[in-house]
Design a protein around this motif. Structure first.
Motif, mmCIF file in Angstrom:
data_model
loop_
_atom_site.group_PDB
_atom_site.id
_atom_site.type_symbol
_atom_site.label_atom_id
_atom_site.label_comp_id
_atom_site.label_asym_id
_atom_site.label_seq_id
_atom_site.Cartn_x
_atom_site.Cartn_y
_atom_site.Cartn_z
ATOM 1 N N PHE A 42 -1.470 5.118 16.152
ATOM 2 C CA PHE A 42 -1.485 6.210 17.113
ATOM 3 C C PHE A 42 -0.703 7.421 16.574
ATOM 4 C CE2 PHE A 42 -1.828 2.426 19.950
ATOM 5 C CZ PHE A 42 -3.108 2.672 20.405
ATOM 6 N N ASP A 43 -1.065 8.591 17.065
ATOM 7 C CA ASP A 43 -0.374 9.824 16.706
ATOM 8 C C ASP A 43 0.625 10.118 17.818
ATOM 9 O OD1 ASP A 43 0.445 12.224 15.730
ATOM 10 O OD2 ASP A 43 -1.395 13.309 16.237
ATOM 11 N N LEU A 44 1.858 9.647 17.638
ATOM 12 C CA LEU A 44 2.866 9.739 18.695
ATOM 13 C C LEU A 44 4.105 10.447 18.160
ATOM 14 C CD1 LEU A 44 2.554 6.096 20.030
ATOM 15 C CD2 LEU A 44 1.608 8.132 21.078
ATOM 16 N N ALA A 45 4.466 11.546 18.812
ATOM 17 C CA ALA A 45 5.673 12.261 18.403
ATOM 18 C C ALA A 45 6.920 11.551 18.915
ATOM 19 C CB ALA A 45 5.632 13.696 18.935
ATOM 20 N N ASP A 46 6.863 11.034 20.106
ATOM 21 C CA ASP A 46 8.002 10.362 20.721
ATOM 22 C C ASP A 46 7.494 9.182 21.545
ATOM 23 O OD1 ASP A 46 10.309 12.151 20.047
ATOM 24 O OD2 ASP A 46 9.040 13.607 21.109
ATOM 25 N N VAL A 47 8.438 8.375 22.003
ATOM 26 C CA VAL A 47 8.096 7.321 22.951
ATOM 27 C C VAL A 47 7.629 7.991 24.229
ATOM 28 C CG1 VAL A 47 8.950 5.363 24.270
ATOM 29 C CG2 VAL A 47 9.806 5.772 21.953
ATOM 30 N N PRO A 48 6.422 7.695 24.713
ATOM 31 C CA PRO A 48 5.893 8.391 25.895
ATOM 32 C C PRO A 48 6.831 8.311 27.090
ATOM 33 C CG PRO A 48 4.165 7.093 24.849
ATOM 34 C CD PRO A 48 5.447 6.716 24.165
ATOM 35 N N SER A 49 7.076 9.458 27.709
ATOM 36 C CA SER A 49 8.006 9.506 28.843
ATOM 37 C C SER A 49 7.418 8.836 30.077
ATOM 38 C CB SER A 49 8.345 10.963 29.169
ATOM 39 O OG SER A 49 7.157 11.692 29.486
ATOM 40 N N TRP A 50 6.063 8.731 30.138
ATOM 41 C CA TRP A 50 5.451 8.159 31.336
ATOM 42 C C TRP A 50 5.616 6.641 31.420
ATOM 43 C CZ3 TRP A 50 1.919 4.798 29.499
ATOM 44 C CH2 TRP A 50 1.249 5.101 28.309
ATOM 45 N N PHE A 51 6.158 6.012 30.374
ATOM 46 C CA PHE A 51 6.406 4.573 30.432
ATOM 47 C C PHE A 51 7.260 4.215 31.660
ATOM 48 C CE2 PHE A 51 5.829 3.298 25.688
ATOM 49 C CZ PHE A 51 4.466 3.209 25.906
ATOM 50 N N ARG A 52 8.194 5.135 31.999
ATOM 51 C CA ARG A 52 9.128 4.824 33.094
ATOM 52 C C ARG A 52 8.412 4.711 34.448
ATOM 53 N NH1 ARG A 52 12.402 10.376 32.563
ATOM 54 N NH2 ARG A 52 11.883 9.894 30.399
ATOM 55 N N ALA A 53 7.141 5.172 34.514
ATOM 56 C CA ALA A 53 6.383 5.094 35.762
ATOM 57 C C ALA A 53 5.706 3.734 35.954
ATOM 58 C CB ALA A 53 5.331 6.199 35.813
ATOM 59 N N LEU A 54 5.688 2.920 34.915
ATOM 60 C CA LEU A 54 5.016 1.620 35.001
ATOM 61 C C LEU A 54 5.987 0.600 35.593
ATOM 62 C CD1 LEU A 54 3.239 1.653 31.505
ATOM 63 C CD2 LEU A 54 2.329 2.390 33.718
ATOM 64 N N ARG A 55 6.170 0.633 36.876
ATOM 65 C CA ARG A 55 7.211 -0.134 37.539
ATOM 66 C C ARG A 55 6.969 -1.642 37.488
ATOM 67 N NH1 ARG A 55 11.597 2.571 38.084
ATOM 68 N NH2 ARG A 55 12.195 1.482 40.010
ATOM 69 N N ALA A 56 5.721 -2.049 37.303
ATOM 70 C CA ALA A 56 5.418 -3.491 37.276
ATOM 71 C C ALA A 56 5.540 -4.081 35.872
ATOM 72 C CB ALA A 56 3.994 -3.737 37.800
#
Length: 956
Positions: free
Chosen positions: A302-316
């Motif tokens: 994957f072409d990823l600059a950083d660890v995706p910030s939206w991970f914190r929304a995956l509460r389960a």
């Protein structure tokens, strides 16, 4: 005279009418055809009236056979084309549980398409092969089609798309190839199955792109499993239209391109496996997947600059795996605040900066694995964490040479894995060798098998809560279906190479020590059908693979009599007496002949004459026939003091011959005794094997229903014991090389010089024994396969072996070759230099070495993996060459692996490089060894040692 004749004819007519079968003639003929084709049919399958005589597993309505259910009955044979005459058949699950009848082989007859009323066709875990007939698309009433875990080849029949009532479609774990069929004009395809909830196609050889037409918003799919195939191209955006999905697996393929942005629409997905592909581009925002608890994205680009910030929304989220995905930047502490998070694996990326876990981390955390990154610091907040933090091969460890726990690999198996504890209301009891103590502390013969889950929402196998919930729901299910179950036991949770969660299940009988046949087929049937639902919040889709059951309780005889038949039989006695006598005489004669044939087959040694040559006598070379009384004397009446090991086959006893020579006697328990002809064949095979690096068969015993094999006694246990430190023998580099060479020579002999050549099929460290001079001897030929002249290329056979050592090519194709042993030997070589088991804590040694290996660095950068007791003060000569050779042995393709003869030559070269003479035997002069063995105190089979439990051929 005329009236007398008519009276006699009337009596005969009434007699024939009374005994006439209640089963339709065509159905009866079809079932008798199965009896002729199959071995080991239930004892109740006698007589000419399946419906009237109460054949086990056969259900009838108005003289027509409507159901055949015979799982786990150890059936052997082929499926007759006459099955098509059972036109009223509504469901058949016998073949699947014949799956638990692995002896059912051959192709599926095209005439099966004539069973128009069939609703369930479940043939799981059998030995069926060949193409799936296109006629299967004619079964318009079919709701459940499970052909998984067989050897089917060819393409998926497009006609399956015509099965509009299909709810469950499982073709996983076969050898199917070619593209995924979709409709095109007049040709049907899988896209037409809009009411099907389960697509299970994993572990096949499907290739080509995933058609965009396969998915639509009309579909009601819940499980979509295409893992471990050869699919290419990108995931189609139409996948995001199937909003009913809960499990999606496309891992272990060759998919490439970008992930579709509308994956975010799949709000019900709990398990998403996309690891081990060639996916590229940005990672789409998955915030909308608010049910997601397991996310596998590792080994992509994957072409990823950083660890995706939206991970914190995956509460389960409970498990996040993104190893080797080119992640960069600093790990945000907010990830660890997810309330259900247990495992984070981000190793092999480009993460940097200082690791901060923060004060509000999840109390569920078990592992944070950040190996092989560029992390320069760790702010532990002066906390003592109760979970594993792994920063091995990061600058924070290498730069400061810190000795902190997070700079070391955690100890494997730090606690016992889960096993169902006994009830609090009872004390465990000691049972006989062929019975097991149940959770309610009763000795019994349980029905056993393996549950394979396609996903789990927890990471710690030692936690008891999910397994206790599963056990409780299983018992509630069995009780609600009024099945004769007393209790269930779950044990040995583990992960296989396909990321499937395996769990052993034992079901104990109620009110008796064994199940009868009806009880077994009822339990196996509800487990093989998608009837039981594992708790969704914890476990994903599952498959059950049952074992053959060997301990059926006596079935009550059918005492129902017909008073009318008795009266008419008495009235007709005089006129039919002569006929009955003739028939009885004929029957007795045939039974006698049949009994003689059965005796000859079950005991091919019965007519031996040691002074004459006979075709029934095994052609032995150096092995002799021992009497039971002799072996009883040599083992002091098979005393407990002489019991030196045990396994599923039975026990091993040490014996002493009158000459003083020690022997090892392998005594099969009742449930492991094989047929006489098979035992004779095994003896003939093993008696031909003579090599100093192969354990020698000295003789056998076949008396009083016993089957015993007598071997030379090998005093220093197994290589596994020595590598683990259990034996007390110091394993320096010199000794390891000599043991590897001896084992390689023994295996090369089996492949090239044995007559016939033999594929061992179970090479592992516990099957390499060490003699008094620590010379290696290959042992345990219980799974070995001789190679006839017509089988020089390969043998197509059921996959057997030990997980971790198993050749993946053999596993996928079921084509066994000498190179399958070479793969196992390569794993053994890695075990020799690492002293690690092939699979520990879900980590596969081959993969771990392959990922860590860097030939530009000293010791190939494997210092953290190699066994420190070898000693690295000076690089052991030849160690890198040894690792190179091991990795060549575990190449994915057998054609790329060396032969065992080539392996022998290469190890000899390595020894010469190390200044050793490869032709000099090992010597037991080590101070450590001499001290450990002084006075004969070291005994590899004493206490809890099991060097012989599995180190000799188990009767098949």
């Amino acid at each position: 005279m005329g009236s007398a004749i008519w009276s006699l004819l009337l009596v005969v007519f009434i007699q024939i009418y009374i005994v006439a079968p209640t089963t339709d003639f065509g159905d009866s003929t079809a079932l008798k055809s199965l009896v002729a084709e199959w071995e080991n049919v239930p004892p109740s399958w006698v007589g000419g009236d399946p419906c009237g005589d109460g054949w086990v597993g056969i259900s009838c309505t108005d003289s027509r056979v409507t159901s055949i259910i015979l799982p786990s009955m150890n059936l052997v044979g082929r499926l007759s084309g006459d099955i098509s005459t059972l036109s009223e058949l509504q469901q058949t699950s016998m073949f699947r549980d014949l799956s638990y009848n692995q002896g059912l082989t051959g192709s599926l007859p095209a005439s099966i398409g004539n069973l128009k009323n069939l609703t369930n066709l479940i043939l799981v875990g059998c030995g069926f092969n060949g193409p799936i007939p296109d006629s299967i698309g004619s079964l318009s009433q079919l709701r459940f089609l499970s052909l998984n875990s067989n050897g089917f080849t060819g393409r998926i029949p497009p006609s399956i798309g015509n099965l509009s009532n299909l709810v469950w479609l499982d073709l996983a774990d076969n050898h199917l190839e070619g593209p995924i069929p979709v409709s095109n004009g007049s040709t049907p395809g899988l896209d037409m199955l809009i009411h099907t909830k389960h697509f299970h196609f994993g572990k096949n050889k499907l290739s080509g792109q995933i058609p965009f037409q396969l998915f639509s918003s009309d579909m009601t799919l819940i499980h979509l499993l295409f893992e471990s195939n050869e699919l290419t191209g990108s995931l189609p955006s139409t996948l995001g239209l199937v909003q009913t999905l809960e499990v999606v697996r496309f891992d272990n393929n060759s998919l490439n391109g970008h992930l579709p942005l509308n994956l975010n629409n799949l709000s019900r997905v709990q398990y998403l496996f996309l690891s081990n592909n060639k996916l590229t581009g940005p990672l789409p925002d998955l915030t909308g997947m608010n049910s997601l608890n397991t996310l596998y994205l590792g080994n992509n680009s994957f072409d990823l600059a950083d660890v995706p910030s939206w991970f914190r929304a995956l509460r389960a989220l409970t498990t996040l795996r993104m190893e080797h995905t080119q992640l960069r930047g600093q790990v945000p502490a907010s990830i660890f605040e997810l309330p259900n998070l247990q495992t984070v694996v981000l190793k092999g990326n480009q993460l940097n900066g200082t690791l901060e876990i923060g004060p509000s981390f999840s109390n569920q955390l078990k592992t944070i694995d950040l190996q092989y990154n560029s992390i320069t610091g760790f702010d532990d907040g002066r906390r003592s964490y109760k979970f594993d933090i792994i920063l091995v091969d990061n600058p924070v460890c290498t730069a400061t040479e810190t000795r902190s726990t997070y700079c070391k690999l955690p100890q494997s198996n730090s606690g016992p894995l889960y096993s169902t504890p006994p009830s609090k209301n009872c004390l465990p009891v000691s049972c006989s060798s062929d019975q097991i103590s149940s959770p309610t502390c009763k000795c019994a013969h349980p029905y056993t098998g393996t549950l394979l889950f396609g996903g789990i929402s927890f990471s710690d196998f030692r936690t008891s809560t999910p397994y206790e919930i599963l056990k409780r729901q299983l018992m509630q299910f069995f009780q609600s279906h009024q099945l004769p179950v007393d209790s269930v036991s779950l044990s040995d949770p583990r992960m296989d190479l396909f990321e499937y969660h395996l769990l052993d299940l034992a079901v104990f009988p109620y009110g008796q020590s064994s199940f009868n046949r009806t009880g077994i087929f009822m339990i196996a049937f509800v487990l093989s059908n998608p009837t039981f639902r594992a708790p969704r919040e914890l476990f994903g889709p599952y498959t059950f693979i049952g074992d053959n059951y060997e301990h059926f309780s006596d079935e009550p005889a059918n005492s129902k009599k017909s008073s009318i038949a008795i009266k008419i039989g008495a009235a007709a006695g005089a006129s039919l007496l002569l006929l009955l006598l003739v028939l009885a005489g004929t029957y007795a004669y045939r039974q006698k002949k049949r009994a003689e044939r059965a005796t000859k087959e079950s005991n091919p040694f019965a007519h031996w004459d040691s002074k004459k040559s006979s075709g029934s006598i095994p052609q032995l070379k150096g092995a002799r026939c021992f009497s039971f009384e002799e072996l009883k004397k040599y083992t002091n009446n098979f005393s407990e003091a002489n019991d030196i090991g045990s396994g599923s086959y039975g026990k091993v006893y040490k014996g002493t011959l009158p000459t003083g020579e020690l022997i090892a006697i392998k005594r099969a328990q009742q449930g492991s005794v094989q047929g006489g002809l098979e035992f004779k064949t095994e003896i003939e095979l093993l008696s031909r094997v003579h090599h100093k690096n192969v354990v020698s068969l000295l003789g056998f015993c076949f008396e009083r229903g016993e089957q015993m094999l007598i071997y030379e006694y090998v005093p220093n246990g197994s290589l596994s014991d020595s590598l683990s430190g259990k034996s007390g023998i110091r394993m320096d580099w010199t000794r390891r090389l000599k043991i590897a060479l001896g084992a390689a020579r023994g295996l090369a002999y089996l492949h090239k010089l044995a007559n016939p050549p033999i594929i061992h099929r179970d090479i592992k460290s516990s099957n390499i024994l060490l003699d008094e001079r620590l010379n290696a001897k290959v042992a345990d030929f219980g799974l070995s396969k001789p190679m006839g002249d017509s089988e020089r290329g390969h043998v197509t056979t059921q996959v057997k072996g030990t997980m971790g050592y198993l050749d993946p090519e053999y596993f996928m194709t079921q084509q066994l070759t000498e190179k399958s042993d070479v793969y196992s030997f390569g794993v053994l070589m890695l075990e020799i230099v690492t002293a690690r088991k092939p699979i520990e804590r879900g980590k596969y040694i081959v993969r771990e070495v392959r990922l860590a290996m860097d030939k530009t660095k000293s010791l190939y950068n494997l210092q953290e993996i190699l066994d420190a007791s070898i000693g690295f003060a000076a690089t052991p000569k030849g160690l890198e060459m040894f690792v190179d050779l091991a990795m060549s042995c575990v190449e994915e393709s057998g054609a790329d692996r060396p032969t065992m003869s080539e392996v022998v030559k290469e190890i000899e070269n390595i020894m010469q490089l190390a200044g050793m003479n490869p032709n000099v035997e090992s010597a037991s002069s080590s101070a450590t060894y001499e001290e450990a063995t002084k006075g004969g105190s070291l005994h590899p089979y004493s206490d809890d040692s099991s060097a012989y439990s599995g180190a000799f051929p188990a009767p098949r």
